[in-house]
Design an enzyme around this catalytic site. Structure first.
Site, PDB file in Angstrom:
ATOM      1  N   GLU A 288       0.825  -1.206   0.000  1.00 43.91           N
ATOM      2  CA  GLU A 288       0.000   0.000   0.000  1.00 43.91           C
ATOM      3  C   GLU A 288       0.865   1.265   0.000  1.00 43.91           C
ATOM      4  O   GLU A 288       0.430   2.324  -0.432  1.00 43.91           O
ATOM      5  CB  GLU A 288      -0.947  -0.013   1.213  1.00 43.91           C
ATOM      6  CG  GLU A 288      -2.163   0.881   1.014  1.00 43.91           C
ATOM      7  CD  GLU A 288      -3.218   0.731   2.110  1.00 43.91           C
ATOM      8  OE1 GLU A 288      -2.960   0.097   3.147  1.00 43.91           O
ATOM      9  OE2 GLU A 288      -4.323   1.285   1.912  1.00 43.91           O
ATOM     10  N   HIS A 314       7.292 -26.831   0.871  1.00 45.02           N
ATOM     11  CA  HIS A 314       6.489 -27.883   0.243  1.00 45.02           C
ATOM     12  C   HIS A 314       5.340 -27.272  -0.541  1.00 45.02           C
ATOM     13  O   HIS A 314       4.313 -27.917  -0.749  1.00 45.02           O
ATOM     14  CB  HIS A 314       6.003 -28.845   1.321  1.00 45.02           C
ATOM     15  CG  HIS A 314       7.156 -29.440   2.071  1.00 45.02           C
ATOM     16  ND1 HIS A 314       7.759 -30.620   1.701  1.00 45.02           N
ATOM     17  CD2 HIS A 314       7.883 -28.951   3.112  1.00 45.02           C
ATOM     18  CE1 HIS A 314       8.789 -30.857   2.509  1.00 45.02           C
ATOM     19  NE2 HIS A 314       8.886 -29.855   3.369  1.00 45.02           N
ATOM     20  N   LYS A 428     -13.741   2.932  -3.008  1.00 40.61           N
ATOM     21  CA  LYS A 428     -14.478   3.388  -1.818  1.00 40.61           C
ATOM     22  C   LYS A 428     -15.645   4.272  -2.230  1.00 40.61           C
ATOM     23  O   LYS A 428     -16.755   4.141  -1.736  1.00 40.61           O
ATOM     24  CB  LYS A 428     -13.543   4.243  -0.951  1.00 40.61           C
ATOM     25  CG  LYS A 428     -12.935   3.536   0.214  1.00 40.61           C
ATOM     26  CD  LYS A 428     -12.361   4.612   1.146  1.00 40.61           C
ATOM     27  CE  LYS A 428     -11.164   4.130   1.894  1.00 40.61           C
ATOM     28  NZ  LYS A 428     -10.485   5.161   2.646  1.00 40.61           N
TER      29      LYS A 428
HETATM   30  O1  PA5 Z   1      -2.628   2.164   5.902  1.00 40.59           O
HETATM   31  C1  PA5 Z   1      -3.715   2.682   5.783  1.00 40.59           C
HETATM   32  O2  PA5 Z   1      -3.889   3.900   5.891  1.00 40.59           O
HETATM   33  C2  PA5 Z   1      -4.951   1.852   5.550  1.00 40.59           C
HETATM   34  O3  PA5 Z   1      -4.685   0.537   5.194  1.00 40.59           O
HETATM   35  C3  PA5 Z   1      -5.817   1.867   6.793  1.00 40.59           C
HETATM   36  O4  PA5 Z   1      -5.151   1.227   7.850  1.00 40.59           O
HETATM   37  C4  PA5 Z   1      -7.174   1.201   6.555  1.00 40.59           C
HETATM   38  O5  PA5 Z   1      -7.750   1.696   5.389  1.00 40.59           O
HETATM   39  C5  PA5 Z   1      -8.094   1.476   7.717  1.00 40.59           C
HETATM   40  O6  PA5 Z   1      -8.267   2.845   7.845  1.00 40.59           O
HETATM   41  P1  PA5 Z   1      -8.740   3.527   9.188  1.00 40.59           P
HETATM   42  O7  PA5 Z   1      -7.732   3.211  10.240  1.00 40.59           O
HETATM   43  O8  PA5 Z   1      -8.783   4.967   8.871  1.00 40.59           O
HETATM   44  O9  PA5 Z   1     -10.077   2.970   9.515  1.00 40.59           O
END
Ligand code: PA5
Length: 459
Positions: A288, A314, A428
């Site tokens: 990410e 394996h 989203k």
């Molecule tokens: O790294 C990130 O920002 C995302 O993966 C968030 O952890 C995830 O979208 C959850 O978001 P939030 O903590 O705002 O609910």
């Protein structure tokens, strides 16, 4: 106490690795990356490496944890992505094996820890159906304070607690940004305690804030030692010379391997069951943070792939050995597992069994890791090994900081912002439009321009 990286198997042109001269001449690129990250850090934009020394944040977590000691049999995290992967990795690494299956006595009176990190009704209904709500604490973790999955879970839990005649504030704690989102004002309305995720720390970099430290403290994990290990690694990495900076070594090698040698996949493979969930945590961090468009519109980022030794010998290792030459492998090995199991001598005349007697399982798993690393190197498949003396709080804190810093440096080397995630926005917005969230009209219009599914392409 130490964490070392052996990257001999990453270097060497003929062996499929990075030529030594190329590695040496990448020093300037890393210096720039280090300087770029230092600017973000000093400008207060990126705080994950600094908050591990923040006494006020630690005090917030410890005093809340102290105030609820002994009250709950179960703790449930409601959160997704960075809000769940880190705490789960800490539980698996630092609590005794099979923690949730142990009796109350064997857990020393500390609660079980569950993480609801999805919205599949099957899992949520099952867990809520078997918990004794009167003895359960729900930790609602959301940096943004508005994530649809987490908010839905909260609404369900809020209703269940109400129906059971329980006071919300006694069974819920929020962990969120102090300055944004719905949770902070809701905390005031409901009288719920809210702990901070500092604005400068993003979700996937937040495991060493209350996001990870509160659940860990509730399980009796030594969070001071976790943070000290992390701070120690941050100090070790406070140097602009890549070869002296463990996170710099990791970031620069992976970047070179990917962008110059076609190693598009980064396999992360601990040889340790306690570290197995660290792989899932690392996958989110690397993917990410780095899978992005550069300013020139180029799509970059190395794909992380989780694996577990020796189990995956394996399964996936055949692919790593003979499949496309597009991978590096990061092994994580452990010198002292704190215990061992001797393999008994028996059936000495049976070829497949006789040689094993007298060795230990710890020896076997270590030998298998070294053998796999050597075999990959022999086939020209670059790999490196991060060695931890032990899997304890100090070393796990150090490993987390090492990988977080490496990710931040890699973002600089690739020329992307490692701390945003614009690519998840469109999906989203479409989901908001389909669920009727106010303000999603533009997304609804864009959704409506998508072609209808074509029956010719369905079977
Ligand atoms: O790294 C990130 O920002 C995302 O993966 C968030 O952890 C995830 O979208 C959850 O978001 P939030 O903590 O705002 O609910």
């Amino acid at each position: 106490m130490s964490i070392r990286i052996d990257y001999s198997n990453m270097i060497g042109g003929a062996a499929g690795g990075i030529p030594a001269e190329e590695w040496m001449s990448s020093a300037a690129a890393f210096e720039n990356a280090h300087a770029g990250f230092t600017r973000l850090r000093e400008g207060g934009k990126v705080g994950f490496a600094d908050v591990v020394g923040d006494a006020a944040l630690l005090e917030q977590v410890e005093s809340y944890a102290d105030s609820v000691t002994g009250r709950y049999a179960d703790v449930v995290i409601l959160g997704i992505g960075g809000s769940a992967l880190g705490p789960v990795a800490l539980r698996t690494a630092l609590s005794p094996s099979g923690w949730n299956l142990l009796s109350d006595d064997a857990r020393g009176g500390f609660p079980r820890l569950h993480a609801l990190d999805n919205v599949d009704p099957v899992t949520i209904a099952a867990l809520l159906g078997r918990l004794a709500l009167a003895k359960t604490l729900f930790i609602v973790t959301s940096k943004s304070g508005g994530t649809a999955e987490t908010m839905s879970q909260f609404l369900i839990v809020h209703e269940r607690l109400g129906n059971a005649g329980l006071t919300i504030a006694d069974h819920v704690v929020f962990i969120t940004d102090p300055a944004q989102g719905a949770l902070r004002p809701l905390a005031a309305t409901l009288g719920v305690t809210a702990l901070d995720i500092p604005p400068s720390v993003g979700g996937r970099f937040s495991v060493l804030t209350a996001v990870g430290t509160l659940p860990a403290a509730l399980l009796g994990i030594d969070i001071r030692s976790l943070l000290e290990g992390a701070a120690d690694m941050a100090r070790r990495c406070d140097v602009a010379r890549a070869s002296e900076n463990p996170a710099g070594v990791y970031a620069t090698l992976q970047w070179l391997a990917d962008t110059r040698h076609g190693k598009r996949i980064n396999v992360f493979m601990p040889y340790s069951d306690p570290l197995r969930d660290m792989a899932a945590w690392f996958v989110q961090l690397w993917a990410e943070s780095l899978g992005k468009h550069t300013a020139d519109g180029e799509s970059v980022g190395q794909t992380p792939l989780p694996a577990l030794g020796a189990t995956d010998q394996h399964s996936q290792v055949q692919l790593f050995m003979e499949g496309p030459e597009d991978k590096t492998v990061t092994f994580v090995s452990v010198s002292d597992r704190g215990m061992d199991v001797r393999i008994p001598h028996a059936f000495a005349d049976v070829k497949e069994l006789g040689y094993l007697g007298g060795h230990t399982l710890g020896e076997l798993i270590d030998v298998e890791q070294r053998a796999t690393a050597g075999a990959l190197a022999k086939r020209g498949r670059p790999n490196l090994t991060i060695n931890l003396d032990r899997v304890d709080e100090w070393h796990v804190g150090g490993l987390i900081m090492l990988l977080e810093l490496a990710t931040a440096y890699a973002g600089q080397l690739y020329g992307v912002d490692a701390f945003d995630q614009p690519g998840v926005e469109l999906g989203k917005q479409f989901a908001y439009a389909l669920l009727g969230r106010p303000g999603a009209d533009a997304a609804r219009k864009e959704w409506d321009t998508l072609p209808e599914p074509d029956s010719r392409w369905s079977v």
